[in-house]
Design an enzyme around this catalytic site. Structure first.
Site, mmCIF file in Angstrom:
data_model
loop_
_atom_site.group_PDB
_atom_site.id
_atom_site.type_symbol
_atom_site.label_atom_id
_atom_site.label_comp_id
_atom_site.label_asym_id
_atom_site.label_seq_id
_atom_site.Cartn_x
_atom_site.Cartn_y
_atom_site.Cartn_z
ATOM 1 N N ALA A 46 0.887 -1.340 0.069
ATOM 2 C CA ALA A 46 -0.031 0.038 -0.187
ATOM 3 C C ALA A 46 0.766 1.258 -0.029
ATOM 4 O O ALA A 46 0.259 2.251 0.041
ATOM 5 C CB ALA A 46 -1.003 0.005 1.177
ATOM 6 N N SER A 47 2.167 1.151 -0.057
ATOM 7 C CA SER A 47 2.920 2.431 0.453
ATOM 8 C C SER A 47 3.488 3.093 -0.828
ATOM 9 O O SER A 47 3.856 4.187 -0.630
ATOM 10 C CB SER A 47 4.235 1.848 1.305
ATOM 11 O OG SER A 47 4.869 0.913 0.638
ATOM 12 N N ASP A 94 6.712 -7.935 6.693
ATOM 13 C CA ASP A 94 6.643 -8.897 5.564
ATOM 14 C C ASP A 94 5.268 -9.395 5.143
ATOM 15 O O ASP A 94 4.964 -10.247 5.952
ATOM 16 C CB ASP A 94 7.857 -9.832 5.896
ATOM 17 C CG ASP A 94 7.892 -10.755 4.663
ATOM 18 O OD1 ASP A 94 7.482 -10.555 3.530
ATOM 19 O OD2 ASP A 94 8.458 -11.856 4.725
ATOM 20 N N ALA A 95 4.795 -9.042 4.256
ATOM 21 C CA ALA A 95 3.381 -9.555 3.894
ATOM 22 C C ALA A 95 3.437 -10.967 3.484
ATOM 23 O O ALA A 95 2.466 -11.696 3.584
ATOM 24 C CB ALA A 95 2.945 -8.838 2.676
ATOM 25 N N LEU A 127 1.437 -6.056 -4.809
ATOM 26 C CA LEU A 127 2.822 -6.208 -4.010
ATOM 27 C C LEU A 127 3.846 -6.237 -5.218
ATOM 28 O O LEU A 127 3.325 -7.045 -6.223
ATOM 29 C CB LEU A 127 2.660 -7.294 -3.011
ATOM 30 C CG LEU A 127 3.763 -7.348 -2.010
ATOM 31 C CD1 LEU A 127 2.941 -7.911 -0.766
ATOM 32 C CD2 LEU A 127 4.915 -8.537 -2.191
ATOM 33 N N TYR A 163 8.735 -8.868 -21.422
ATOM 34 C CA TYR A 163 7.895 -8.811 -20.182
ATOM 35 C C TYR A 163 6.835 -9.979 -20.427
ATOM 36 O O TYR A 163 6.921 -10.822 -19.880
ATOM 37 C CB TYR A 163 7.177 -7.379 -20.524
ATOM 38 C CG TYR A 163 6.584 -6.789 -19.067
ATOM 39 C CD1 TYR A 163 5.746 -7.787 -18.276
ATOM 40 C CD2 TYR A 163 6.590 -5.658 -18.604
ATOM 41 C CE1 TYR A 163 5.399 -7.375 -16.838
ATOM 42 C CE2 TYR A 163 6.190 -5.221 -17.497
ATOM 43 C CZ TYR A 163 5.413 -6.062 -16.580
ATOM 44 O OH TYR A 163 4.946 -6.012 -15.456
ATOM 45 N N LYS A 190 2.775 -13.523 -14.172
ATOM 46 C CA LYS A 190 1.174 -12.707 -14.266
ATOM 47 C C LYS A 190 0.273 -13.920 -14.618
ATOM 48 O O LYS A 190 -0.880 -13.828 -14.243
ATOM 49 C CB LYS A 190 1.283 -11.678 -15.147
ATOM 50 C CG LYS A 190 2.103 -10.609 -14.774
ATOM 51 C CD LYS A 190 1.649 -9.824 -13.476
ATOM 52 C CE LYS A 190 2.332 -8.567 -13.153
ATOM 53 N NZ LYS A 190 1.945 -8.306 -11.706
ATOM 54 N N THR A 202 7.283 3.465 -11.880
ATOM 55 C CA THR A 202 7.154 3.255 -10.511
ATOM 56 C C THR A 202 8.573 2.664 -10.134
ATOM 57 O O THR A 202 9.413 2.209 -10.873
ATOM 58 C CB THR A 202 6.148 2.128 -10.039
ATOM 59 O OG1 THR A 202 6.453 0.717 -10.708
ATOM 60 C CG2 THR A 202 4.706 2.379 -10.722
HETATM 61 P P1 NAI Z 1 5.838 -0.771 -6.156
HETATM 62 O O1 NAI Z 1 7.169 -1.248 -6.025
HETATM 63 O O2 NAI Z 1 5.922 0.753 -6.213
HETATM 64 O O3 NAI Z 1 5.074 -1.015 -4.838
HETATM 65 C C1 NAI Z 1 5.202 -2.373 -4.253
HETATM 66 C C2 NAI Z 1 4.768 -2.298 -3.075
HETATM 67 O O4 NAI Z 1 4.805 -3.665 -2.230
HETATM 68 C C3 NAI Z 1 5.217 -1.187 -1.852
HETATM 69 O O5 NAI Z 1 4.202 -0.793 -1.292
HETATM 70 C C4 NAI Z 1 6.117 -2.241 -1.213
HETATM 71 O O6 NAI Z 1 6.428 -1.581 0.214
HETATM 72 C C5 NAI Z 1 5.427 -3.316 -1.032
HETATM 73 N N1 NAI Z 1 6.168 -4.426 -0.855
HETATM 74 C C6 NAI Z 1 7.248 -5.171 -1.328
HETATM 75 N N2 NAI Z 1 7.666 -6.175 -0.721
HETATM 76 C C7 NAI Z 1 6.953 -6.515 0.375
HETATM 77 C C8 NAI Z 1 6.846 -7.487 1.336
HETATM 78 N N3 NAI Z 1 7.735 -8.188 1.513
HETATM 79 N N4 NAI Z 1 5.983 -7.262 2.315
HETATM 80 C C9 NAI Z 1 4.860 -6.243 2.375
HETATM 81 N N5 NAI Z 1 4.907 -5.186 1.327
HETATM 82 C C10 NAI Z 1 5.906 -5.355 0.493
HETATM 83 O O7 NAI Z 1 5.342 -1.494 -7.494
HETATM 84 P P2 NAI Z 1 4.063 -1.131 -8.431
HETATM 85 O O8 NAI Z 1 4.649 -0.977 -9.803
HETATM 86 O O9 NAI Z 1 2.979 -0.297 -7.889
HETATM 87 O O10 NAI Z 1 3.431 -2.461 -8.594
HETATM 88 C C11 NAI Z 1 2.361 -3.253 -8.000
HETATM 89 C C12 NAI Z 1 1.535 -4.149 -8.818
HETATM 90 O O11 NAI Z 1 1.420 -3.592 -10.057
HETATM 91 C C13 NAI Z 1 2.541 -5.396 -9.272
HETATM 92 O O12 NAI Z 1 1.898 -6.600 -9.268
HETATM 93 C C14 NAI Z 1 2.946 -4.982 -10.651
HETATM 94 O O13 NAI Z 1 3.367 -5.996 -11.404
HETATM 95 C C15 NAI Z 1 1.819 -4.430 -11.113
HETATM 96 N N6 NAI Z 1 1.764 -3.461 -12.349
HETATM 97 C C16 NAI Z 1 2.770 -2.558 -12.331
HETATM 98 C C17 NAI Z 1 3.032 -1.643 -13.562
HETATM 99 C C18 NAI Z 1 3.978 -0.707 -13.977
HETATM 100 O O14 NAI Z 1 3.868 -0.259 -14.879
HETATM 101 N N7 NAI Z 1 4.622 -0.252 -12.717
HETATM 102 C C19 NAI Z 1 1.926 -1.926 -14.763
HETATM 103 C C20 NAI Z 1 0.763 -3.059 -14.423
HETATM 104 C C21 NAI Z 1 0.730 -4.009 -13.444
#
Ligand code: NAI
Length: 398
Positions: free
Chosen positions: A49-50, A112-113, A141, A237, A246, A277
């Site tokens: 969520a962060s 750790d989720a 995540l 990808y 995925k 991101t």
């Molecule tokens: P991000 O890196 O910005 O956020 C990841 C989140 O996961 C953060 O809140 C982090 O604290 C949390 N996290 C990581 N390891 C953790 C753990 N062990 N325990 C608890 N929390 C943990 O990532 P983003 O890009 O927002 O990705 C989120 C989802 O969206 C992923 O499944 C990604 O594949 C998907 N996505 C991303 C796209 C992109 O272009 N960035 C496009 C389409 C889907």
């Protein structure tokens, strides 16, 4: 007075401006508030969520639909003047403060989720303090590592091709460089590791634990963000290790749908658009695709940041009337990115990019760099410099 330095290694941001992070959270809240309210979920659990998609989801649902939220994330707080912790730490705090001001519950779990303990702590909180069962669980995540909670074995994900190496241009934001990279095909171990970390297993474990504890409301929805992309990024990808992970989430959605059937619940894969991101910046070649795509979409008026995209997903699609699904039942807000004219123009543009012109007006490098900087609290709109001490930062509670 603390000095905040933007410290980039490759495409990984190490520096953070905590006050900039706070301002960006406030900017995103304003974006949602300006759109008005919508009828949505009231009790939401967001895993991851962060930052980026997870944070945007939390902001949209709290400030758009008035939802109480629980956010789980893995972030670090400040230690000393040289180590101020991670952006997500400050995002969590800024979000909680703003949500509580509006009378909303905003509980942060920083842990750790992937562990069983983490799931149990969240469940205990829902049972004893949250004031009701959860009607939406968002799985957002992104991680490079996961320790299996049963065996204790740690797995690492690898963003690699399958079968053949992939050669193509990439961007290094640290040196502002455009270079040719070769991505090797993944080994069996790397494929298995990526499935373990970025596949749907932990999503399923969360849903099983929540269901077993009877903390899911009748009609509960759970969403998981996926990416499919196009032929322009398929080799590394969709057709690579991440694509397999995925696809595993698609399979797990079916299992979760069966699990939730007796409480009228639903698991929904949401194929989200490409955005800047922390996670996407380290995908090889992807930044080049993004600067082409963003240029074309900006000109068409369809470029979105995570808050714009996510707010549209929930306001207009999931809880609105404009949902578009594909034949596999996945929600497709990425249709703007996949639009055939957008893709054709992006392809033509990317083919012309080189070392000399990638950071000119021809493409959207400046926009990518700004969006990347904003993730760590730099180059944030409406930011006003303020004095803050390390003691004040350490005193902030998540
Ligand atoms: P991000 O890196 O910005 O956020 C990841 C989140 O996961 C953060 O809140 C982090 O604290 C949390 N996290 C990581 N390891 C953790 C753990 N062990 N325990 C608890 N929390 C943990 O990532 P983003 O890009 O927002 O990705 C989120 C989802 O969206 C992923 O499944 C990604 O594949 C998907 N996505 C991303 C796209 C992109 O272009 N960035 C496009 C389409 C889907």
């Amino acid at each position: 007075m603390l000095e905040f330095k933007q410290n980039i290694r490759g495409n990984v941001a190490l520096g953070v401006n905590p006050l900039g992070c706070k301002q960006e959270v406030l900017n995103e809240i304003d974006y949602v508030k300006n759109k008005g309210t919508f009828a949505g979920p009231k009790k939401v659990l967001i895993i991851g969520a962060s930052s980026s998609y997870g944070l945007a989801t939390r902001i949209s649902l709290a400030f758009g639909a008035g939802a109480d939220t629980i956010g789980v994330s893995f972030e670090k707080g400040p230690k000393n003047e040289r180590n101020l912790g991670t952006a997500g730490w400050y995002n969590n705090i800024a979000f909680r403060e703003a949500a509580e001001k509006e009378g909303l519950i905003a509980k942060n779990f920083v842990q750790d989720a992937f562990s069983h303990e983490s799931k149990q702590e969240v469940i205990e909180y829902i049972k004893n303090e949250f004031g009701g069962k959860v009607d939406l669980v968002v799985y957002s995540l992104a991680s490079g590592r996961r320790t299996d909670p049963d065996t204790g074995e740690t797995y690492t994900s690898a963003i690699k091709a399958l079968g053949e190496p992939v050669v193509g241009p990439n961007i290094n934001m640290q040196n502002q460089d455009f270079y040719i990279e070769t991505l090797e095909p993944a080994t069996e171990e790397e494929i298995a590791g990526t499935l373990k970390v970025m596949g749907g297993e932990d999503w399923q474990l969360w849903m099983e634990a929540l269901k077993e504890a009877d903390v899911l409301a009748d009609g509960v929805l759970t969403t998981n963000y996926s990416y499919l992309g196009t032929e322009l990024n398929r080799p590394y990808y969709g057709g690579g290790t991440l694509g397999l992970a995925k696809a595993d989430c698609d399979e797990k959605a079916k299992t979760i749908n069966a699990l939730l059937a007796d409480i009228n619940g639903k698991a929904q894969i949401v194929v989200a658009t490409a955005v800047t991101t922390k996670a996407s910046s380290v995908i090889p070649f992807f930044p080049v695709y993004c600067i082409g795509l963003y240029k074309v979409m900006t000109e068409k008026g369809t470029h979105e940041t995570p808050i714009m995209h996510i707010d549209r997903i929930y306001r207009d699609m999931v809880y609105g009337t404009k949902a578009e699904y594909d034949e596999a039942g996945r929600l497709r807000p990425d249709s703007w990115e996949l639009d055939s004219d957008t893709q054709a123009k992006t392809k033509a543009l990317i083919e012309q990019l080189n070392k000399e012109n990638f950071n000119t007006d021809m493409a959207a490098y400046d926009l990518l760099y700004k969006e990347f900087s904003v993730l760590s609290g730099f180059m944030v709109d409406n930011y006003v410099e303020q004095d803050v001490t390390i003691e004040e930062l350490k005193a902030l509670e998540y």
